[in-house]
Design a protein around this motif. Sequence first.
Motif, PDB file in Angstrom:
ATOM      1  N   PHE A  16      62.793 -75.274 -38.309  1.00 16.71           N
ATOM      2  CA  PHE A  16      62.012 -74.507 -39.285  1.00 16.71           C
ATOM      3  C   PHE A  16      62.038 -75.267 -40.619  1.00 16.71           C
ATOM      4  O   PHE A  16      62.342 -74.709 -41.672  1.00 16.71           O
ATOM      5  CB  PHE A  16      62.573 -73.087 -39.454  1.00 16.71           C
ATOM      6  CG  PHE A  16      62.885 -72.408 -38.147  1.00 16.71           C
ATOM      7  CD1 PHE A  16      61.875 -71.828 -37.399  1.00 16.71           C
ATOM      8  CD2 PHE A  16      64.178 -72.369 -37.637  1.00 16.71           C
ATOM      9  CE1 PHE A  16      62.145 -71.210 -36.191  1.00 16.71           C
ATOM     10  CE2 PHE A  16      64.456 -71.759 -36.433  1.00 16.71           C
ATOM     11  CZ  PHE A  16      63.445 -71.182 -35.706  1.00 16.71           C
ATOM     12  N   CYS A  17      61.728 -76.571 -40.563  1.00  9.22           N
ATOM     13  CA  CYS A  17      62.018 -77.488 -41.680  1.00  9.22           C
ATOM     14  C   CYS A  17      61.088 -77.320 -42.866  1.00  9.22           C
ATOM     15  O   CYS A  17      61.426 -77.753 -43.978  1.00  9.22           O
ATOM     16  CB  CYS A  17      61.968 -78.931 -41.197  1.00  9.22           C
ATOM     17  SG  CYS A  17      60.323 -79.444 -40.610  1.00  9.22           S
ATOM     18  N   GLY A  18      59.904 -76.680 -42.701  1.00  6.09           N
ATOM     19  CA  GLY A  18      58.958 -76.577 -43.808  1.00  6.09           C
ATOM     20  C   GLY A  18      58.663 -77.949 -44.388  1.00  6.09           C
ATOM     21  O   GLY A  18      58.601 -78.955 -43.678  1.00  6.09           O
ATOM     22  N   GLY A  21      62.800 -78.936 -48.200  1.00  2.00           N
ATOM     23  CA  GLY A  21      63.687 -78.763 -49.357  1.00  2.00           C
ATOM     24  C   GLY A  21      65.152 -78.897 -48.961  1.00  2.00           C
ATOM     25  O   GLY A  21      65.930 -79.594 -49.620  1.00  2.00           O
ATOM     26  N   LEU A  22      65.526 -78.241 -47.860  1.00  2.59           N
ATOM     27  CA  LEU A  22      66.918 -78.305 -47.409  1.00  2.59           C
ATOM     28  C   LEU A  22      67.268 -79.722 -46.957  1.00  2.59           C
ATOM     29  O   LEU A  22      68.325 -80.256 -47.318  1.00  2.59           O
ATOM     30  CB  LEU A  22      67.132 -77.294 -46.273  1.00  2.59           C
ATOM     31  CG  LEU A  22      68.511 -77.248 -45.630  1.00  2.59           C
ATOM     32  CD1 LEU A  22      69.615 -77.018 -46.657  1.00  2.59           C
ATOM     33  CD2 LEU A  22      68.574 -76.139 -44.563  1.00  2.59           C
ATOM     34  N   VAL A  43      61.732 -79.811 -36.896  1.00  3.63           N
ATOM     35  CA  VAL A  43      60.730 -79.019 -36.165  1.00  3.63           C
ATOM     36  C   VAL A  43      60.106 -77.979 -37.095  1.00  3.63           C
ATOM     37  O   VAL A  43      60.823 -77.305 -37.845  1.00  3.63           O
ATOM     38  CB  VAL A  43      61.369 -78.240 -34.979  1.00  3.63           C
ATOM     39  CG1 VAL A  43      60.299 -77.457 -34.206  1.00  3.63           C
ATOM     40  CG2 VAL A  43      62.133 -79.159 -34.042  1.00  3.63           C
ATOM     41  N   ASN A  45      56.290 -75.312 -36.930  1.00  2.00           N
ATOM     42  CA  ASN A  45      55.017 -75.112 -36.223  1.00  2.00           C
ATOM     43  C   ASN A  45      53.822 -75.067 -37.174  1.00  2.00           C
ATOM     44  O   ASN A  45      52.745 -74.646 -36.784  1.00  2.00           O
ATOM     45  CB  ASN A  45      55.069 -73.859 -35.339  1.00  2.00           C
ATOM     46  CG  ASN A  45      55.179 -72.582 -36.150  1.00  2.00           C
ATOM     47  OD1 ASN A  45      55.309 -72.624 -37.371  1.00  2.00           O
ATOM     48  ND2 ASN A  45      55.145 -71.445 -35.471  1.00  2.00           N
ATOM     49  N   TRP A  46      54.008 -75.509 -38.435  1.00  2.00           N
ATOM     50  CA  TRP A  46      52.927 -75.484 -39.433  1.00  2.00           C
ATOM     51  C   TRP A  46      52.545 -76.926 -39.741  1.00  2.00           C
ATOM     52  O   TRP A  46      53.334 -77.670 -40.351  1.00  2.00           O
ATOM     53  CB  TRP A  46      53.425 -74.746 -40.673  1.00  2.00           C
ATOM     54  CG  TRP A  46      52.415 -74.530 -41.739  1.00  2.00           C
ATOM     55  CD1 TRP A  46      51.063 -74.565 -41.622  1.00  2.00           C
ATOM     56  CD2 TRP A  46      52.697 -74.243 -43.115  1.00  2.00           C
ATOM     57  NE1 TRP A  46      50.482 -74.304 -42.845  1.00  2.00           N
ATOM     58  CE2 TRP A  46      51.453 -74.105 -43.769  1.00  2.00           C
ATOM     59  CE3 TRP A  46      53.871 -74.075 -43.857  1.00  2.00           C
ATOM     60  CZ2 TRP A  46      51.356 -73.821 -45.130  1.00  2.00           C
ATOM     61  CZ3 TRP A  46      53.776 -73.790 -45.201  1.00  2.00           C
ATOM     62  CH2 TRP A  46      52.529 -73.660 -45.829  1.00  2.00           C
ATOM     63  N   PRO A  89      62.715 -67.629 -39.582  1.00  2.00           N
ATOM     64  CA  PRO A  89      62.078 -66.435 -40.143  1.00  2.00           C
ATOM     65  C   PRO A  89      62.457 -65.204 -39.328  1.00  2.00           C
ATOM     66  O   PRO A  89      62.567 -65.270 -38.108  1.00  2.00           O
ATOM     67  CB  PRO A  89      60.579 -66.734 -39.984  1.00  2.00           C
ATOM     68  CG  PRO A  89      60.484 -68.209 -39.755  1.00  2.00           C
ATOM     69  CD  PRO A  89      61.750 -68.613 -39.095  1.00  2.00           C
ATOM     70  N   LEU A 108      63.568 -65.725 -33.258  1.00  3.53           N
ATOM     71  CA  LEU A 108      63.764 -67.052 -33.863  1.00  3.53           C
ATOM     72  C   LEU A 108      65.204 -67.244 -34.337  1.00  3.53           C
ATOM     73  O   LEU A 108      65.711 -68.368 -34.372  1.00  3.53           O
ATOM     74  CB  LEU A 108      62.765 -67.279 -35.001  1.00  3.53           C
ATOM     75  CG  LEU A 108      61.301 -67.296 -34.544  1.00  3.53           C
ATOM     76  CD1 LEU A 108      60.355 -67.509 -35.723  1.00  3.53           C
ATOM     77  CD2 LEU A 108      61.055 -68.363 -33.475  1.00  3.53           C
ATOM     78  N   ASN A 365      58.600 -71.327 -50.086  1.00  7.04           N
ATOM     79  CA  ASN A 365      59.406 -71.157 -48.866  1.00  7.04           C
ATOM     80  C   ASN A 365      60.697 -71.969 -48.893  1.00  7.04           C
ATOM     81  O   ASN A 365      61.615 -71.694 -48.115  1.00  7.04           O
ATOM     82  CB  ASN A 365      58.633 -71.702 -47.654  1.00  7.04           C
ATOM     83  CG  ASN A 365      57.705 -70.681 -47.037  1.00  7.04           C
ATOM     84  OD1 ASN A 365      57.776 -69.501 -47.361  1.00  7.04           O
ATOM     85  ND2 ASN A 365      56.826 -71.136 -46.147  1.00  7.04           N
TER      86      ASN A 365
END
Length: 387
Positions: A16-18, A21-22, A43, A45-46, A89, A108, A365
Motif C-alpha cells: 500500500f506504498c502510495g 512517503g513512508l 505494491v 493498486n493506484w 486501508p 486488507l 495519504n
Amino acid sequence: MTKQPGNKILRVLDLFCGCGGLSLGLEWSIGPRGEKFQVAAAVDNWAIACETYELNHGVKPHNNGVSNELITEILSQTGPIDVVVGGPPCQGFSTSGKRSLSDPRNKLVLAFLEAVELAQPKAFIMENVVGFTTFQDGQLLREVKEMARLLGFKVRAGVVQASIVGVPQRRRRFVLVGVRSGDFVFPGEKEDIERQLSEGLDVDLTFRDGHEQWSFNDATSDLPPLDAGQSIDAYATGPKNELQRFLRNKSNSPTDHTAVGHRPGFVKMMSYIPEGKSALDPEVSATIPEAIRPKSGYPNSYARIQGNKPSPTITRNFTTPSSANCIHPSQNRALSIREGARCQSFPDTFRFLGTIEEKRLQIGNAVPPLLGKAIGENLLKTLFAGA
Ligand SMILES: C[S@@+](CC[C@H](N)C(=O)[O-])C[C@H]1O[C@@H](n2cnc3c(N)ncnc32)[C@H](O)[C@@H]1O
C-alpha cells in the motif's frame, strides 16, 4: 552495476506504498553504525501513485491489489525480505460479536498480516489512522496484536505526533511495530515528552502535543505569495532556516507551487477570516456579508491556518476550504500543492505526477517522510542494539 545489499542493508517490502512517503523516510534512516533500509519491492493498486513512486524511488511498484499470490510471486523475485511495512486501508464499523479480522471489510489488514507471515521478516511496521485503536471498541487492534504475536513478534502499538520529530504539521498516526527480539521504542518516548497510557485501549503510549520544532511559516515562508488559481515556479527568497534548507534539498526552483482557483465571492469571504479562526465561528460569521457567508460545514471547514504553529493535519482535501482547515495564514486561498507537500516534509525535489486532484490525494495519504525516518531509525536502533 547495482550495489548488492550487504548485511547492514535491510531490504524492505512496502505494501500500500502510495507515492512513497513512508519509503522515503526509511530511505533517509541511518542506524547506529550506518545501517540502512533499501526498498526491494512495493505494491499499490493506484496507477498514478505507482508512477510517482517509481519516479522518486527508482523502484517500479507492482500495480496490483495486495494478495497472497502476489506476495508469493514478489518473494520469489526478491528473495529474503527483512522488513514489511505498510498502511492497509480499513474502515471503522461495529461487528456485533464477530471476529474483526475475518470480516471482509478488514480484508486488507488481514492481507498485510498474511504478507508478514509469508515474508517472515525480522520486523514489520504497520501504520494507520488513530481511529484504528478504537475500531470495534479496540477489538480489531487486539486481534492484530494477537495474530502478530502468534507469528513470533514482540509488538508495540502507539499513537505518535509528527510535529515532535520535525514535521511542521500536527498529525497523529497509529503505528504498530513488531520485532523478533529487542524492545522497540517510539520516537520521543525516552525523552521527557508528556506521555500517557491510554485508558482501556490496547495501545502502549500516546503523545500529547509537545516539543514541536517547526511552524507552518517556518516551512513555507520562502515560497512566493500566490493568488487563487496562480502558479509560480521560483523561490521568493533564499532559505530562511534549517528546515527550508532541508526541504529545498538544493532545488533551484519549487514545482507545484500552484493554488487552485476560487470564485471571487469566496475569495472575498476568506478575507474576513482571521488566522486560527473559521468563517463558521459565530464572532467571525457575524462580520461576513450575508450573500457570501457560509451557512454550514464540518468542524474544520472554512478555517484559516495559524502561521506560527505547525499546520493542521494535511488531509486529502487540503485544497478545499469547505472540507478542511487549509486556508493560507495571510493569503486568501487554499494551500498550494507544494505547501501541502512541505507541511508533510516532502522535499522540493520530490515530484508528484497526475492532476492536481491526484497530487493532493497522494500527498494527503502519505506518511510524513520525517515521521517515517524517526520510526525507521528507532527500528534500526532496536535491531542493531549491541551489534
Ligand atoms: C494511506 S495510503 C498509503 C500511503 C503510503 N504509505 C505513503 O506513505 O505514501 C494507502 C494506499 O493503499 C492503496 N490501496 C488501497 N487498496 C489497495 C489494495 N487492495 N491493494 C494495494 N493497494 C491498495 C491506495 O491506492 C493508497 O495509495
